[in-house]
Design an enzyme around this catalytic site. Structure first.
Site, PDB file in Angstrom:
ATOM      1  N   HIS A  79      26.785  45.787  38.682  1.00  0.00           N
ATOM      2  CA  HIS A  79      25.963  46.093  37.515  1.00  0.00           C
ATOM      3  C   HIS A  79      26.831  46.618  36.369  1.00  0.00           C
ATOM      4  CE1 HIS A  79      22.728  47.537  34.998  1.00  0.00           C
ATOM      5  NE2 HIS A  79      23.212  48.766  35.075  1.00  0.00           N
ATOM      6  N   GLN A  81      29.975  45.996  35.787  1.00  0.00           N
ATOM      7  CA  GLN A  81      30.755  44.887  35.243  1.00  0.00           C
ATOM      8  C   GLN A  81      29.887  43.996  34.360  1.00  0.00           C
ATOM      9  OE1 GLN A  81      34.149  44.699  35.601  1.00  0.00           O
ATOM     10  NE2 GLN A  81      33.777  46.677  36.544  1.00  0.00           N
ATOM     11  N   HIS A  83      27.181  44.917  32.810  1.00  0.00           N
ATOM     12  CA  HIS A  83      26.832  45.724  31.645  1.00  0.00           C
ATOM     13  C   HIS A  83      27.969  45.701  30.625  1.00  0.00           C
ATOM     14  CE1 HIS A  83      24.083  48.554  29.861  1.00  0.00           C
ATOM     15  NE2 HIS A  83      25.037  49.449  29.709  1.00  0.00           N
TER      16      HIS A  83
END
Length: 112
Positions: A79, A81, A83
């Site tokens: 998540h 990465q 984001h």
């Protein structure tokens, strides 16, 4: 004695800094819509500062893994990465939009 990493905290730093960068870039875009281009440019610089913090943390984790440090890969890391990647992409697009808004603003000012 080796330092113990708090990987979860580093992951949250990536999420937090990436999110700060993206939200600041959207604030910059809003300022550009208002014709406040100096403020907009300053906000883009701030967005990049936040992005650099996130990238620095990400790089630290990557280097640790390359150097043989093992830590659990998690959905939270994925998540983070995603984001960060999304923040980078959106900031890049916003940076392309602001000059267009400058041109539109200038053209509208000429016609009034």
């Amino acid at each position: 004695m080796a330092e113990i990493r708090n990987v979860e905290m580093e992951i949250f730093e990536i999420i937090s800094n990436g999110g700060n960068a993206k939200s600041t870039a959207y604030e910059a875009l809003a300022k550009a819509h208002e014709g406040k281009f100096d403020e907009s440019e300053e906000m883009i610089k701030t967005a990049h500062d936040e992005l650099n913090k996130a990238h620095k943390t990400q790089t630290s984790l990557i280097q640790a893994e390359i150097n043989g440090e093992e830590f659990e890969k998690s959905l939270l890391m994925i998540h983070a990465q995603d984001h960060l990647m999304t923040s980078i992409s959106e900031i890049s697009l916003i940076e392309q939009m602001i000059p267009m808004l400058k041109r539109i603003h200038a053209l509208e000012s000429q016609s009034n």
